[in-house]
Design an enzyme around this catalytic site. Structure first.
Site, short mmCIF file in Angstrom:
data_model
loop_
_atom_site.label_atom_id
_atom_site.label_comp_id
_atom_site.label_asym_id
_atom_site.label_seq_id
_atom_site.Cartn_x
_atom_site.Cartn_y
_atom_site.Cartn_z
N ASP A 30 0.80 -1.05 -0.16
CA ASP A 30 0.07 -0.08 -0.06
C ASP A 30 0.88 1.20 0.12
O ASP A 30 2.12 1.06 0.42
CB ASP A 30 -0.97 0.07 1.23
CG ASP A 30 -2.15 1.08 1.17
OD1 ASP A 30 -3.17 0.37 0.92
OD2 ASP A 30 -2.02 2.18 1.02
N THR A 121 -14.24 -3.34 -6.85
CA THR A 121 -15.51 -3.11 -7.82
C THR A 121 -15.19 -2.07 -8.76
O THR A 121 -14.71 -0.74 -8.65
CB THR A 121 -16.53 -2.61 -6.84
OG1 THR A 121 -16.65 -3.45 -5.83
CG2 THR A 121 -17.81 -2.41 -7.72
N GLU A 148 -15.45 -9.60 -5.20
CA GLU A 148 -15.49 -9.57 -3.56
C GLU A 148 -16.75 -9.52 -3.17
O GLU A 148 -17.38 -8.09 -3.60
CB GLU A 148 -14.19 -9.08 -2.94
CG GLU A 148 -14.37 -9.02 -1.48
CD GLU A 148 -14.04 -10.70 -1.20
OE1 GLU A 148 -13.21 -11.25 -1.55
OE2 GLU A 148 -14.88 -11.14 -0.35
N LEU A 150 -17.63 -9.50 0.15
CA LEU A 150 -17.49 -9.27 1.63
C LEU A 150 -18.53 -8.07 2.14
O LEU A 150 -18.54 -7.12 1.69
CB LEU A 150 -16.24 -9.29 2.45
CG LEU A 150 -15.23 -8.09 2.12
CD1 LEU A 150 -15.48 -6.90 2.87
CD2 LEU A 150 -13.80 -8.63 2.06
N GLU A 152 -18.74 -5.33 5.32
CA GLU A 152 -18.04 -5.05 6.46
C GLU A 152 -18.72 -5.40 7.93
O GLU A 152 -20.17 -5.73 7.90
CB GLU A 152 -17.97 -3.22 6.41
CG GLU A 152 -17.00 -3.05 5.30
CD GLU A 152 -17.08 -1.41 5.42
OE1 GLU A 152 -17.36 -0.53 6.45
OE2 GLU A 152 -16.74 -0.78 4.44
N LEU A 254 -34.79 -6.18 3.94
CA LEU A 254 -36.16 -5.48 3.83
C LEU A 254 -36.46 -4.68 5.14
O LEU A 254 -37.29 -4.52 5.48
CB LEU A 254 -37.21 -6.49 3.71
CG LEU A 254 -37.49 -6.95 2.07
CD1 LEU A 254 -38.74 -7.79 2.01
CD2 LEU A 254 -37.59 -5.91 1.15
N CYS A 264 -20.02 1.42 -0.22
CA CYS A 264 -20.19 0.80 -1.55
C CYS A 264 -21.57 0.84 -2.29
O CYS A 264 -21.43 1.53 -3.28
CB CYS A 264 -20.07 -0.80 -1.17
SG CYS A 264 -18.37 -1.15 -0.30
C1 UGA Z 1 -22.12 -4.30 0.73
C2 UGA Z 1 -22.61 -5.53 0.25
O1 UGA Z 1 -23.87 -6.10 1.15
C3 UGA Z 1 -21.65 -6.64 0.16
O2 UGA Z 1 -22.21 -7.66 -0.23
C4 UGA Z 1 -20.46 -5.95 -1.01
O3 UGA Z 1 -19.08 -6.96 -0.85
C5 UGA Z 1 -19.83 -4.61 -0.18
O4 UGA Z 1 -21.07 -3.74 -0.19
C6 UGA Z 1 -19.25 -4.19 -1.08
O5 UGA Z 1 -19.18 -3.72 -2.02
O6 UGA Z 1 -17.81 -4.20 -0.83
P1 UGA Z 1 -21.54 -3.11 3.16
O7 UGA Z 1 -21.28 -1.77 2.40
O8 UGA Z 1 -20.69 -3.82 4.16
O9 UGA Z 1 -21.74 -4.30 1.91
O10 UGA Z 1 -22.79 -2.93 3.87
P2 UGA Z 1 -24.58 -3.78 3.78
O11 UGA Z 1 -24.42 -4.76 5.04
O12 UGA Z 1 -24.64 -4.27 2.52
O13 UGA Z 1 -25.44 -2.42 4.24
C7 UGA Z 1 -25.25 -1.29 3.54
C8 UGA Z 1 -26.28 -0.45 3.81
O14 UGA Z 1 -27.49 -0.77 3.83
C9 UGA Z 1 -26.09 -0.09 5.44
O15 UGA Z 1 -26.10 1.38 5.69
C10 UGA Z 1 -27.20 -0.54 6.20
O16 UGA Z 1 -27.60 -0.11 7.41
C11 UGA Z 1 -28.39 -0.49 5.23
N1 UGA Z 1 -29.37 -1.54 5.28
C12 UGA Z 1 -29.38 -2.92 5.04
C13 UGA Z 1 -30.55 -1.24 5.29
O17 UGA Z 1 -31.01 0.18 5.23
N2 UGA Z 1 -31.90 -2.21 5.38
C14 UGA Z 1 -31.35 -3.18 5.27
O18 UGA Z 1 -32.34 -3.96 5.41
C15 UGA Z 1 -30.19 -3.77 5.06
#
Ligand code: UGA
Length: 437
Positions: A30, A121, A148, A150, A152, A254, A264
């Site tokens: 890095d 991405t 990927e 994953l 967080e 949901l 992301c």
């Molecule tokens: C997201 C994707 O879920 C991963 O599969 C992907 O790898 C990642 O982006 C990426 O591109 O690296 P992440 O950003 O860690 O992961 O977070 P999520 O768990 O997807 O949540 C995203 C947002 O949606 C959060 O602010 C969460 O609070 C919100 N959320 C999630 C809702 O408002 N409602 C829900 O039902 C679920």
């Protein structure tokens, strides 16, 4: 195998540590010296459950190294590209500068048989351009796109036990050889039966943005239903439970509330729209504009709700915000709905105090005008209203009877539909939520 990982942010640091756990020799490269120094000491520069243990273990065995010197990657056979692709300033498109700077560092190191594995991405077409640049300097090296997925907060688990592998492969014969090399890297998870989809480079790049777009659409769909519920007195959580029982729909993602944020989903749907425009198919993704605006509208609605519970004005009102991270189990504040709402209220004259179990350091650097407190008790002291904006388990488990003794006005807005309204109301609180009566 000897592996290099270019880019040691969220994705790369976790990937490097997990690859060591799988038995490989890994060097993470890095450009940020502090970041590299912390990782080299076995310290995670951000909060991610389980990561620090893996770093300590990996660095301790001598099989995990972090450096700013790309030359250290010269003897690796597999080179993962894990750099960030943030949104360009003032534009929707992705900024690919880190992809190309990592590529510049990597190209002189490539040997025949090496495999460059893209995990970042990217807008579709990036992998093909990378493959051309690689072929120009080392025709016997190969590019594979291996997105990927994953999350967080679950990054270690998701990397060690992914729900699927996607390999985007180039030319048939050399692509097969590269796939076989990647199979060796992931031998353990493949032996455990993790599904693998082998496809072309374009499809592999699209899979990632399609997945994130679908997740964002699901969240905005339920948040649009929340708007309908607010107009009719219906309850969006019951609605989500009811439609979620249909296995074609499913209950996950949901959860209505203040919407999605993070590094992301928001930038990926915007970059996807920008790329569709360049490809002349912008109409195909025009619905994502609506997904984005439904999401942003929830933040404004949250501020309106705060104004409502405060009797029509938030000017001079003390408002406590529970949560700064974009989601629980993370200290990531990128595009955090919680901080966006807190800042809007502060700008509109409220006295806002924010608390978070892990993200205060990051949040106070990014938003120096907001007040921060380390504990819930200090944050809610004398508050006229409390807003739950990140559903950390400790906030969901708060005792409303005890909390009421600290505030001026027992008014709670549940921005994540995570609390039980019956319990809070019976403890004397005015309970409001998005999409619930
Ligand atoms: C997201 C994707 O879920 C991963 O599969 C992907 O790898 C990642 O982006 C990426 O591109 O690296 P992440 O950003 O860690 O992961 O977070 P999520 O768990 O997807 O949540 C995203 C947002 O949606 C959060 O602010 C969460 O609070 C919100 N959320 C999630 C809702 O408002 N409602 C829900 O039902 C679920």
């Amino acid at each position: 195998m000897r592996i290099s990982v270019f880019g040691c942010g969220y994705l790369g640091a976790v990937h490097a540590a997990c690859m060591t756990k799988l038995g490989h020799d890994v060097v993470g490269v890095d450009v940020v010296e502090d970041h590299v120094a912390a990782l080299a000491r076995g310290e995670a520069p951000f909060f991610e459950p389980g990561l620090e243990d893996l770093l300590v273990e990996g660095v301790g065995t001598g099989r995990l190294e972090f450096t700013t010197d790309p030359q250290r990657a010269a003897d690796a056979t597999v080179h993962f590209v894990c750099v960030g692709t943030p949104q360009k300033r003032g534009e929707k498109a992705a900024d690919l500068r880190y992809i190309w700077s990592a590529t510049e560092n990597l190209l002189p190191l490539l040997k025949p048989g090496d495999v460059v594995v893209g995990k970042s991405t990217v807008p579709v077409g990036t992998a093909e351009e990378l493959a051309e640049r690689v072929a120009a300097v080392q025709p016997e090296a190969e590019v594979v796109w291996n997105p990927e997925f994953l999350r967080e907060g679950f990054a270690v688990q998701d990397t060690l036990h992914p729900d699927r592998f996607v390999y985007g492969l180039g030319d048939a014969e050399s692509g097969r050889r590269a796939a076989a090399t990647l199979d060796e890297v992931y031998a353990e998870a493949l032996a455990a039966g993790t599904p693998k989809i082998e496809t072309d480079l374009a499809t592999a790049q699209l899979v990632k943005v399609a997945a994130n777009s679908f997740l964002a659409t699901k969240i905005s769909f339920i948040n649009a239903m929340a708007e309908l519920c607010e107009a009719t007195g219906a309850d969006v959580t019951a609605l989500a439970d009811a439609i979620g029982h249909d296995s074609r729909i499913g209950r996950k993602f949901l959860n209505a509330g203040v919407g999605f944020g993070g590094g992301c989903l928001p930038k990926d749907i915007r970059a996807f729209m920008a790329r569709a425009g360049e490809l002349g198919v912008d109409q195909a993704l025009s619905f994502l504009r609506e997904v984005d605006s439904i999401n942003l509208r929830r933040r404004v609605r949250m501020v309106d709700l705060a104004r409502e519970v405060c009797g029509g004005s938030i000017v001079g009102r003390r408002i406590a915000v529970l949560g700064a991270a974009f989601k629980p189990n993370s200290d990531d504040i990128r595009d955090s709905p919680a901080l966006n709402v807190a800042a809007q209220m502060q700008l509109q004259g409220a006295q806002v105090t924010v608390t978070d179990p892990k993200a205060i350091d990051n949040a106070s650097k990014a938003w120096p005008d907001l007040a921060f407190e380390a504990t819930v008790e200090d944050a809610v002291r004398d508050a006229d209203a409390v807003l739950l904006l990140t559903e950390w388990p400790e906030y969901v488990a708060l005792d409303p009877v005890d909390l009421a003794t600290h505030v001026t006005g027992p008014r709670i807005i549940d921005g994540r539909n995570a609390l039980d309204p019956v319990v809070w109301r019976s403890a004397g609180w005015t309970y409001r939520a998005l999409g619930r009566p």
